[in-house]
Design a protein around this motif. Structure first.
Motif, short mmCIF file in Angstrom:
data_model
loop_
_atom_site.label_atom_id
_atom_site.label_comp_id
_atom_site.label_asym_id
_atom_site.label_seq_id
_atom_site.Cartn_x
_atom_site.Cartn_y
_atom_site.Cartn_z
N CYS A 140 0.85 -1.31 0.08
CA CYS A 140 0.08 -0.09 0.04
C CYS A 140 0.93 1.37 0.01
O CYS A 140 1.84 1.36 0.89
N CYS B 211 0.10 3.41 3.54
CA CYS B 211 0.35 3.03 4.91
C CYS B 211 1.66 1.99 4.79
O CYS B 211 1.73 1.60 5.81
N CYS C 298 -6.34 -2.52 0.85
CA CYS C 298 -5.50 -2.43 1.85
C CYS C 298 -6.48 -2.76 3.14
O CYS C 298 -7.23 -2.08 3.31
N CYS D 132 -5.80 0.51 5.90
CA CYS D 132 -6.25 1.80 5.62
C CYS D 132 -7.56 1.92 4.73
O CYS D 132 -7.98 2.61 4.54
N SER E 46 -7.70 1.44 1.42
CA SER E 46 -7.50 2.10 0.02
C SER E 46 -7.53 0.70 -0.90
O SER E 46 -7.36 -0.39 -0.57
ZN LIG Z 1 -2.98 0.99 3.49
#
Ligand SMILES: [Zn+2]
Length: 446
Positions: free
Chosen positions: A366, A369, A384, A387, A389
């Motif tokens: 990612c 993060c 992800c 987080c 995403s």
């Molecule tokens: Zn992430």
């Protein structure tokens, strides 16, 4: 009275249940010495092709080379034939002794070639008989007389070039079949003190001694080395814990790789002809039952299976780590194809010449993060978990992994080496050119 020279070759006297052809040689050394025969070489112990399907246990043929007064000849032959007859396991199916009497100092080229073919290929009794006739040699065969093949091969293998020595100590008959008693600490010490000039004394991997055979044969132990002096010295360092009836130093082709013949292409790999061959790994190794490892190699001409059996130790571990695309050299015997298996090289050694890169495909990280992404399914992108995403238009990334093997040369474990396999310790110690043989004082007892 004029002197004569004779080469006396014999083979195929033992069976799985008793005997050893070297022991017959040891008996003959004592008997013939008493007759005032002069030996012009150590008894030769010639190991023949270990891959012929009908081999005897150790597949070792013997030759005694001697000078004698002409009028002793009949007596010499008689003693030899009687000793063979008394000590061979004649009732055993598959034990077919033979003895060859070859006169004259010179061994003809054709007989030398015959010997080479017996060591790295296959020959027939017919060929042997043809040569015996051509050169006016005599032979005596028991039962099928197949031992004449090895007898003539031992005559023809004059051990020029690379060769080694072995001192063999024999038990008293009362102890045959019983557990061998030798002080193992003394063997480890002997190995340390005589290395690198002796070999195959102990298996370092398993911390086990290997100079004592198993089984009912008369040998208590044998020590292999580069010179007659060193094997004799090593012998005095080993503490036997049971009586030794006799001992003899032999000159041999053991530990010389004499059975292996290099082929230019894989299509030349033939059953029962041990080879050295190069190829590219064509299928990843797989473990089959009993922990054997199988893989295949190919070149422009053919594809051949290779097998590393469980007792080969390090070789099996290396074989398991091979990958498609690795360029390697293999050494080993060749098993004929069967209904279940194709033609297979049974590995004794592998040289890893070029390693293919090991590529694995991993999910990307990612970018926000740094956590490794989770796939949302084939061609559906990544997500992800930390987080939240999402990434739709990216694929897996190619990662080059470290290989778990290194380029180099790997030899089967000491305990699974064949008599002919050249061990690590002998590399760089090969003898070249004409052999200079000098009989040391006290090369046999009694
Ligand atoms: Zn992430």
């Amino acid at each position: 009275m004029p002197e004569q020279i004779m080469h006396m070759g014999f083979d195929d006297t033992d069976s799985i249940r008793r005997g050893c052809t070297t022991y017959i040689a040891a008996l003959l050394v004592e008997k013939l010495q008493k007759l005032n025969v002069n030996f012009i070489d150590y008894p030769n112990l010639v190991r023949l092709n270990p891959n012929v399907p009908w081999k005897t246990r150790g597949n070792g043929a013997l030759c005694l080379r001697m000078k004698y007064n002409e009028n002793l000849e009949e007596e010499i032959k008689e003693i030899a034939i009687n000793t063979l007859e008394e000590n061979a396991d004649l009732e055993f199916k598959g034990t077919d002794p033979g003895i060859v009497f070859f006169k004259g100092i010179r061994i003809p080229k054709e007989v030398k070639n015959f010997a080479k073919n017996t060591i790295n290929g296959i020959v027939s009794l017919k060929e042997a008989i043809k040569l015996l006739k051509k050169f006016g040699a005599e032979a005596v065969g028991f039962k099928s007389g197949r031992g004449i093949i090895g007898g003539l091969a031992a005559v023809g293998e004059t051990l020029q070039g690379d060769h080694t020595y072995e001192i063999l100590a024999y038990r008293v008959p009362e102890n045959y079949g019983l557990k061998r008693k030798v002080d193992s600490a003394s063997i480890f010490e002997m190995d340390k003190a005589t290395a690198p000039y002796t070999f195959n004394n102990v298996d370092q991997e398993k911390r086990r001694i290997i100079i004592t055979p198993r089984g009912p044969d008369p040998i208590l132990f044998g020590i292999r080395g580069e010179t007659p002096e060193i094997v004799k010295k090593a012998f005095t360092m080993v503490k036997p814990l049971e009586p030794i009836e006799r001992w003899v130093i032999f000159r041999t082709n053991q530990g010389t790789d004499a059975h292996l013949k290099r082929v230019a292409k894989l299509s030349e790999v033939k059953p029962y002809h041990p080879v050295i061959a190069k190829g590219t790994v064509a299928a990843n190794p797989k473990m089959i039952p009993r922990r054997h490892v199988i893989f295949s190699i190919k070149d422009d001409s053919a594809k051949v299976d290779c097998a590393a059996y469980e007792p080969t130790g390090v070789l099996r571990h290396v074989a398991m780590k091979l990958l498609v695309g690795d360029y390697i050299e293999v050494y080993g015997g060749v098993r004929a194809p069967s209904k279940k298996n194709p033609l297979t090289i049974n590995l004794e050694k592998i040289r890893l010449l070029k390693l293919a890169p090991k590529i694995v495909y991993q999910n990307p990280f990612c970018t926000k993060c740094g956590k490794r992404l989770k796939s949302m399914g084939k061609d559906k992108g990544f997500r992800c978990e930390k987080c939240g995403s999402r990434y739709v238009n990216i694929g897996k990334v190619e990662v080059k992994m470290r290989r778990e093997v290194r380029k180099g040369f790997y030899i089967t474990s000491t305990r699974s080496q064949r008599h002919l396999t050249k061990p690590f310790r002998r590399y760089g110690m090969e003898k070249h050119g004409k052999a200079i043989v000098k009989l040391i004082d006290g090369w046999h007892f009694p």
